[in-house]
Scaffold this motif. Structure first.
Motif, PDB file in Angstrom:
ATOM      1  N   GLU A  98     -17.148  27.265  -3.429  1.00 20.78           N
ATOM      2  CA  GLU A  98     -17.121  26.546  -2.151  1.00 20.78           C
ATOM      3  C   GLU A  98     -16.697  25.095  -2.358  1.00 20.78           C
ATOM      4  OE1 GLU A  98     -20.172  25.314   1.436  1.00 20.78           O
ATOM      5  OE2 GLU A  98     -20.948  25.524  -0.593  1.00 20.78           O
ATOM      6  N   VAL A  99     -17.286  24.442  -3.341  1.00 21.27           N
ATOM      7  CA  VAL A  99     -16.950  23.047  -3.613  1.00 21.27           C
ATOM      8  C   VAL A  99     -15.525  22.945  -4.152  1.00 21.27           C
ATOM      9  CG1 VAL A  99     -17.526  21.034  -5.004  1.00 21.27           C
ATOM     10  CG2 VAL A  99     -19.342  22.354  -3.928  1.00 21.27           C
ATOM     11  N   LEU A 100     -15.126  23.874  -4.988  1.00 18.47           N
ATOM     12  CA  LEU A 100     -13.770  23.874  -5.540  1.00 18.47           C
ATOM     13  C   LEU A 100     -12.728  23.951  -4.422  1.00 18.47           C
ATOM     14  CD1 LEU A 100     -12.002  24.008  -8.148  1.00 18.47           C
ATOM     15  CD2 LEU A 100     -12.048  26.473  -7.815  1.00 18.47           C
ATOM     16  N   VAL A 101     -12.938  24.821  -3.461  1.00 18.60           N
ATOM     17  CA  VAL A 101     -12.006  24.951  -2.337  1.00 18.60           C
ATOM     18  C   VAL A 101     -11.985  23.666  -1.520  1.00 18.60           C
ATOM     19  CG1 VAL A 101     -11.591  26.164  -0.160  1.00 18.60           C
ATOM     20  CG2 VAL A 101     -12.113  27.459  -2.238  1.00 18.60           C
ATOM     21  N   HIS A 102     -13.156  23.083  -1.281  1.00 14.06           N
ATOM     22  CA  HIS A 102     -13.222  21.832  -0.535  1.00 14.06           C
ATOM     23  C   HIS A 102     -12.458  20.718  -1.260  1.00 14.06           C
ATOM     24  CE1 HIS A 102     -14.795  18.775   2.161  1.00 14.06           C
ATOM     25  NE2 HIS A 102     -15.023  18.043   1.079  1.00 14.06           N
ATOM     26  N   VAL A 103     -12.671  20.597  -2.557  1.00 12.13           N
ATOM     27  CA  VAL A 103     -11.977  19.583  -3.360  1.00 12.13           C
ATOM     28  C   VAL A 103     -10.469  19.814  -3.311  1.00 12.13           C
ATOM     29  CG1 VAL A 103     -11.598  18.777  -5.727  1.00 12.13           C
ATOM     30  CG2 VAL A 103     -13.924  19.060  -4.865  1.00 12.13           C
ATOM     31  N   ALA A 104     -10.050  21.059  -3.471  1.00 10.43           N
ATOM     32  CA  ALA A 104      -8.619  21.378  -3.440  1.00 10.43           C
ATOM     33  C   ALA A 104      -8.009  21.006  -2.096  1.00 10.43           C
ATOM     34  CB  ALA A 104      -8.406  22.854  -3.741  1.00 10.43           C
ATOM     35  N   ASN A 105      -8.676  21.366  -1.020  1.00  8.28           N
ATOM     36  CA  ASN A 105      -8.149  21.077   0.315  1.00  8.28           C
ATOM     37  C   ASN A 105      -8.161  19.589   0.637  1.00  8.28           C
ATOM     38  OD1 ASN A 105      -7.432  23.684   1.048  1.00  8.28           O
ATOM     39  ND2 ASN A 105      -9.488  24.148   1.785  1.00  8.28           N
ATOM     40  N   THR A 106      -9.126  18.872   0.104  1.00  8.21           N
ATOM     41  CA  THR A 106      -9.261  17.452   0.401  1.00  8.21           C
ATOM     42  C   THR A 106      -8.349  16.582  -0.453  1.00  8.21           C
ATOM     43  OG1 THR A 106     -11.572  17.789   1.036  1.00  8.21           O
ATOM     44  CG2 THR A 106     -10.899  15.532   0.541  1.00  8.21           C
ATOM     45  N   PHE A 107      -8.278  16.883  -1.743  1.00  9.20           N
ATOM     46  CA  PHE A 107      -7.618  15.963  -2.662  1.00  9.20           C
ATOM     47  C   PHE A 107      -6.255  16.421  -3.183  1.00  9.20           C
ATOM     48  CE2 PHE A 107     -12.172  15.067  -3.054  1.00  9.20           C
ATOM     49  CZ  PHE A 107     -12.173  13.734  -2.649  1.00  9.20           C
ATOM     50  N   VAL A 108      -5.975  17.699  -3.210  1.00  7.10           N
ATOM     51  CA  VAL A 108      -4.711  18.135  -3.816  1.00  7.10           C
ATOM     52  C   VAL A 108      -3.843  19.014  -2.922  1.00  7.10           C
ATOM     53  CG1 VAL A 108      -5.589  17.939  -6.170  1.00  7.10           C
ATOM     54  CG2 VAL A 108      -5.742  20.118  -4.996  1.00  7.10           C
ATOM     55  N   ARG A 109      -4.242  19.212  -1.712  1.00  2.00           N
ATOM     56  CA  ARG A 109      -3.481  20.091  -0.817  1.00  2.00           C
ATOM     57  C   ARG A 109      -2.019  19.666  -0.681  1.00  2.00           C
ATOM     58  NH1 ARG A 109      -6.036  22.503   4.329  1.00  2.00           N
ATOM     59  NH2 ARG A 109      -4.737  24.336   4.366  1.00  2.00           N
ATOM     60  N   SER A 110      -1.764  18.376  -0.619  1.00  2.00           N
ATOM     61  CA  SER A 110      -0.388  17.903  -0.434  1.00  2.00           C
ATOM     62  C   SER A 110       0.334  17.633  -1.750  1.00  2.00           C
ATOM     63  CB  SER A 110      -0.397  16.627   0.421  1.00  2.00           C
ATOM     64  OG  SER A 110      -1.104  15.607  -0.254  1.00  2.00           O
ATOM     65  N   THR A 111      -0.309  17.914  -2.877  1.00  2.00           N
ATOM     66  CA  THR A 111       0.314  17.710  -4.180  1.00  2.00           C
ATOM     67  C   THR A 111       1.199  18.906  -4.512  1.00  2.00           C
ATOM     68  OG1 THR A 111      -1.622  16.465  -4.914  1.00  2.00           O
ATOM     69  CG2 THR A 111      -0.136  17.263  -6.618  1.00  2.00           C
ATOM     70  N   PRO A 112       2.485  18.657  -4.774  1.00  3.93           N
ATOM     71  CA  PRO A 112       3.371  19.786  -5.091  1.00  3.93           C
ATOM     72  C   PRO A 112       3.058  20.382  -6.462  1.00  3.93           C
ATOM     73  CG  PRO A 112       4.543  17.706  -5.293  1.00  3.93           C
ATOM     74  CD  PRO A 112       3.178  17.386  -4.779  1.00  3.93           C
ATOM     75  N   GLY A 113       3.417  21.633  -6.626  1.00  2.00           N
ATOM     76  CA  GLY A 113       3.254  22.298  -7.908  1.00  2.00           C
ATOM     77  C   GLY A 113       2.248  23.427  -7.855  1.00  2.00           C
ATOM     78  N   ASP A 114       2.157  24.109  -8.979  1.00  5.04           N
ATOM     79  CA  ASP A 114       1.232  25.224  -9.111  1.00  5.04           C
ATOM     80  C   ASP A 114      -0.057  24.733  -9.765  1.00  5.04           C
ATOM     81  OD1 ASP A 114       3.057  27.087  -8.080  1.00  5.04           O
ATOM     82  OD2 ASP A 114       4.008  27.290 -10.039  1.00  5.04           O
TER      83      ASP A 114
END
Length: 108
Positions: free
Chosen positions: A46-62
């Motif tokens: 849950e926290v991992l998804v939140h962090v991904a959506n908040t901090f890296v969603r717009s970062t290009p790449g895999d």
């Protein structure tokens, strides 16, 4: 288990052979700690998804998620509050986060 979200290109394209072949090699899974900082880990999906959506969603790449066994860590692991503090009612409020103060060793 703890989890680390990292960019695939940053973490896996160097096989440690210095040959520049750019091939992915599992034995190269070593993450360095940024100077003067720490590696951000998470405790739950849950926290991992939140962090991904908040901090890296717009970062290009895999990106990849690494499972980390805290019992195998060789660097110092501290549980600390977020900075800046999380707002009441959010998924991050009242949580402590695992921060690794040193490199992530392969065995972990």
């Amino acid at each position: 288990m703890l989890f680390l979200l990292c960019r695939l290109a940053d973490r896996f394209l160097d096989d440690g052979q210095g040959d520049g072949d750019g091939e992915r090699h599992d034995q190269a899974v070593v993450v360095e700690c940024p100077p003067g900082g720490f590696i951000h880990l998470t405790e739950t999906a849950e926290v991992l998804v939140h962090v991904a959506n908040t901090f890296v969603r717009s970062t290009p790449g895999d990106f990849v998620v690494l499972e980390v066994d805290p019992a195998q860590l060789t660097a110092e692991l501290r549980w600390e509050p977020p900075d800046p503090p999380a707002a009441p009612g959010t998924a991050m409020y009242g949580r402590l986060f695992p921060h690794l103060y040193g490199p992530l060793n392969r065995a972990a």
